[in-house]
Design a protein around this motif. Structure first.
Motif, PDB file in Angstrom:
ATOM      1  N   ALA A 256       0.840  -1.212   0.000  1.00 20.38           N
ATOM      2  CA  ALA A 256       0.000   0.000   0.000  1.00 20.38           C
ATOM      3  C   ALA A 256       0.866   1.250   0.000  1.00 20.38           C
ATOM      4  O   ALA A 256       0.570   2.238  -0.695  1.00 20.38           O
TER       5      ALA A 256
ATOM      6  N   ALA B 140       3.987   1.491  -1.163  1.00 17.81           N
ATOM      7  CA  ALA B 140       4.686   1.619  -2.445  1.00 17.81           C
ATOM      8  C   ALA B 140       3.753   2.155  -3.526  1.00 17.81           C
ATOM      9  O   ALA B 140       4.148   2.992  -4.350  1.00 17.81           O
ATOM     10  N   VAL B 141       2.528   1.687  -3.528  1.00 18.32           N
ATOM     11  CA  VAL B 141       1.565   2.164  -4.526  1.00 18.32           C
ATOM     12  C   VAL B 141       1.365   3.672  -4.388  1.00 18.32           C
ATOM     13  O   VAL B 141       1.372   4.416  -5.376  1.00 18.32           O
ATOM     14  N   ARG B 142       1.215   4.126  -3.159  1.00 22.68           N
ATOM     15  CA  ARG B 142       0.981   5.559  -2.970  1.00 22.68           C
ATOM     16  C   ARG B 142       2.214   6.388  -3.300  1.00 22.68           C
ATOM     17  O   ARG B 142       2.103   7.515  -3.815  1.00 22.68           O
TER      18      ARG B 142
ATOM     19  N   GLY C  90       4.323   5.644  -5.618  1.00 20.98           N
ATOM     20  CA  GLY C  90       4.315   5.736  -7.069  1.00 20.98           C
ATOM     21  C   GLY C  90       3.277   6.723  -7.562  1.00 20.98           C
ATOM     22  O   GLY C  90       3.546   7.541  -8.452  1.00 20.98           O
TER      23      GLY C  90
END
Lengths: 261, 261
Positions: B232, B234-236, B238
């Motif tokens: 979660a 890492a997604v944010r 990015g």
DNA sequence: CACCAACGAGAGCACCGATCTTGCTTCGTG
DNA sequence: CACGAAGCAAGATCGGTGCTCTCGTTGGTG
């Protein structure tokens, strides 16, 4: 654990014990600030207070116990610094409170690198933090949650990212335990949204990472002005939570999410 | 420093020295993985390889030199892991590359907590990392910069926050040194924008902070599933750089900034 | 007043990093 | 081939560490 009102230490012995205990902690604190936690030697602090090493064991059963006392003291000091900095800006809006809290983290850490290492650095090999330390340790993140909760109340919403392939766990379950804690402590009016909760935890991780990188030299060659770097980070963390400074954009204290959904 | 081609160690003595040096590093590595850097005793690794402590000093002039050897080895191992993970996703789009690089950081760190502590934990008291370690240490962040550069090339733009009162330093000067480094190394096509540079450094700080919090137990009670939590995050990170997974939103590999400016 | 618990000091244990000396082995070269 | 030089392992030694034990002594209290 329960009430310990310390009922007026009548006897001279109890009084001497209390002052000596404080002296030991103080000397240990000084050595910690100067040399860092790994170099904290029980014998050295014993010398500093004019005792023999074995005498210190009358006051602390082990070096780890002395470390624990320092741990709670430092956690409380940092927590109080952050709380005070945030409270001082209570009249100046959410953005100012957020920025003040973030800055207080760095200010205290830069002023106390040895203590910071003790709190957040590599744990001492055989040492496991006892229960007494977890409550003071949460004071900083509690401040962050409280500001984020007020921002949420004022309409601030973090932007939920689009779904990424291979990442399926919903935010609410990832931070389920954190949300339970926040609810149990009454830190959020109503139920804390998963996205906001995650962003606060993430912001806390970023703050710690930024301070740690600066203190431990992982930014040499990339960043010169640590304070300016940290300000830029703090501003973006606040913006990622949906905050905006008063007077910016639509004039509200907190702007709504930058994109509807 | 210059060329050191290691010209085929002919003599049996040089060969024995080489293998013994490797044995020492290997034993030290094993102890490091098991007990962490603070408990790494030169005498213990000497015992492990069947030597007397003084004999180890034939191969490493001090304990710090042994630590340095471990440092570069671990930096290179982590760097290679992140590089390989990113390269393996080169056909699958920017989001996949970013996620893979981030995940590799956590995967290696969780698998090697002792080594992680050595690399990023509290520095050993009197130890200052020599020059040999800075190049391997940058491998991870170089991967992050490269993916961010490609994303920028594809149109990804981080959202610049509104101006906050009391925060005046422009982004370009805050990360000026980092931009110089990126330009000197040719990591960015053209000149790296300040906002993107800052967001990459910030992302790296967040990744480190998230791993550190998980490994050192600062998330117990808040997060159960470390891998999901990290995904979660890492997604944010990015998304904050302006990335979006392929097929999401407007169908591009990288979506433009979520709000104009 | 007499007893006991708390106390400080010291010796000692096992371990640590680091240095020095002492022999022994191996290498390279005359 | 032989011999000196260099590399090597081992042991003793030094100062340091956390920790335990045993002593006298002192303070508070029944």
């Amino acid at each position: 654990m329960t009430d310990r009102p310390a009922p007026a230490p009548r006897t001279a012995r109890a009084l001497a014990r209390e002052t000596l205990t404080r002296d030991i902690v103080g000397a240990a604190r000084a050595r910690l600030a100067q040399d860092g936690p790994a170099a904290l030697s029980l014998r050295a602090v014993a010398r500093d207070v004019g005792m023999v090493s074995s005498a210190v064991y009358r006051y602390f059963p082990s070096r780890d116990a002395l470390l624990t006392a320092l741990l709670v003291e430092c956690y409380d000091e940092l927590g109080a610094a952050v709380e005070d900095a945030e409270a001082a800006q209570r009249e100046h809006g959410l953005a100012a409170r957020w920025l003040a809290a973030c800055r207080a983290v760095r200010t205290w850490s830069v002023a106390h690198p040895g203590e910071f290492s003790l709190l957040y650095g590599t744990p001492v090999p055989g040492y496991a933090a006892p229960r007494d330390t977890v409550v003071p340790a949460t004071r900083v993140v509690r401040v962050l949650v409280r500001v984020a909760a007020d921002a949420h109340d004022a309409g601030a919403r973090p932007v939920a990212p689009a779904a990424w392939p291979g990442v399926d766990a919903p935010v609410e379950t990832v931070v389920a335990r954190a949300r339970e804690y926040v609810a149990a402590e009454g830190l959020f009016p109503g139920r804390a949204p998963g996205e906001t909760t995650l962003r606060v935890l993430m912001a806390w991780s970023t703050l710690f990472g930024a301070v740690s990188f600066e203190l431990f030299g992982h930014l040499v060659g990339s960043v010169d002005d640590g304070a300016a770097w940290f300000d830029a980070v703090a501003v973006r963390l606040g913006a990622d939570l949906g905050m905006a400074p008063a007077g910016a954009g639509d004039g509200g204290d907190a702007a709504p999410g930058r994109r509807g959904r």
